[in-house]
Design a protein around this motif. Sequence first.
Motif, mmCIF file in Angstrom:
data_model
loop_
_atom_site.group_PDB
_atom_site.id
_atom_site.type_symbol
_atom_site.label_atom_id
_atom_site.label_comp_id
_atom_site.label_asym_id
_atom_site.label_seq_id
_atom_site.Cartn_x
_atom_site.Cartn_y
_atom_site.Cartn_z
ATOM 1 N N UNK A 57 0.845 -1.201 0.000
ATOM 2 C CA UNK A 57 0.000 0.000 0.000
ATOM 3 C C UNK A 57 0.878 1.248 0.000
ATOM 4 N N UNK A 58 1.922 1.244 0.819
ATOM 5 C CA UNK A 58 2.827 2.398 0.877
ATOM 6 C C UNK A 58 3.534 2.615 -0.459
ATOM 7 N N UNK A 59 3.989 1.545 -1.086
ATOM 8 C CA UNK A 59 4.640 1.668 -2.398
ATOM 9 C C UNK A 59 3.670 2.252 -3.422
ATOM 10 N N UNK A 63 4.142 5.937 -5.220
ATOM 11 C CA UNK A 63 4.275 6.053 -6.665
ATOM 12 C C UNK A 63 3.229 6.936 -7.316
ATOM 13 N N UNK A 64 2.294 7.441 -6.521
ATOM 14 C CA UNK A 64 1.234 8.312 -7.050
ATOM 15 C C UNK A 64 1.308 9.744 -6.535
ATOM 16 N N UNK A 160 4.640 5.870 -10.708
ATOM 17 C CA UNK A 160 5.977 6.262 -11.133
ATOM 18 C C UNK A 160 7.015 5.806 -10.108
ATOM 19 N N UNK A 161 7.894 4.887 -10.530
ATOM 20 C CA UNK A 161 8.941 4.403 -9.631
ATOM 21 C C UNK A 161 9.885 5.523 -9.207
ATOM 22 N N UNK A 162 10.011 6.544 -10.030
ATOM 23 C CA UNK A 162 10.868 7.673 -9.658
ATOM 24 C C UNK A 162 10.305 8.416 -8.444
ATOM 25 N N UNK A 163 8.966 8.469 -8.342
ATOM 26 C CA UNK A 163 8.354 9.072 -7.150
ATOM 27 C C UNK A 163 8.659 8.224 -5.918
ATOM 28 N N UNK A 166 12.110 9.080 -4.991
ATOM 29 C CA UNK A 166 12.175 10.434 -4.435
ATOM 30 C C UNK A 166 11.640 10.475 -3.004
ATOM 31 N N UNK A 167 10.614 9.686 -2.737
ATOM 32 C CA UNK A 167 10.035 9.658 -1.393
ATOM 33 C C UNK A 167 10.798 8.731 -0.447
ATOM 34 N N UNK A 168 11.874 8.148 -0.938
ATOM 35 C CA UNK A 168 12.771 7.293 -0.139
ATOM 36 C C UNK A 168 12.048 6.119 0.522
#
Length: 193
Positions: A57-59, A63-64, A160-163, A166-168
């Motif tokens: 759920x956190x992932x 990613x959103x 988005x995996x980049x998000x 970015x959110x570590x």
Amino acid sequence: MSSPDSFVQNAAPWKRLILNHRITVSAVFGIAALFFVRPSLQAILCGLPLIILGEAIRLWASGHIHKMAEVTRTGPYALCRHPLYLGHFFITLGFLTAAGNLWLIPAGIVAFLLIFLPTMEREESFLTNQFGNEYSRYSETVPRFLPYRWNPEATHGTFDWQLVKRHREWNNIYGLVGGLIAFAALGVWLGTW
């Protein structure tokens, strides 16, 4: 509109304590709970699906969400306003289950709610201040914490995996793996493994 600082100043004394010292209060509960844990392989295996669900759920949420840029309404944000905390709740429940002491579960749920409900209220005050009517309208249509109805927007938006990066969120995963290893080691040391 009120600022987040005025939200804290106007909160009940116990909420101010939580809002100003959330990490410390969480750590105190965690350390106190360690005196009652009896992790076993069976308990950890029972808690593991909840931990995995919570992190999934956190992932999904990581990613959103476009923090501070928009009111995210897609993915899990279409189902509840705080999916990161919902994921954290399942992770907490998983570790409480893995602890091998059923009495810790209700105590942990109460502690979680006492810590995170005021935190959610504070964030909502901040987001209302930041985004105005847009966030207010979102709050009227999407439940705060428990996703009790389906919203088709949950399948919209772009993950988005980049998000996530970015959110570590990877740091959280490393922490979860470390916590599970520590529970296993504690179980061996206590002889409950």
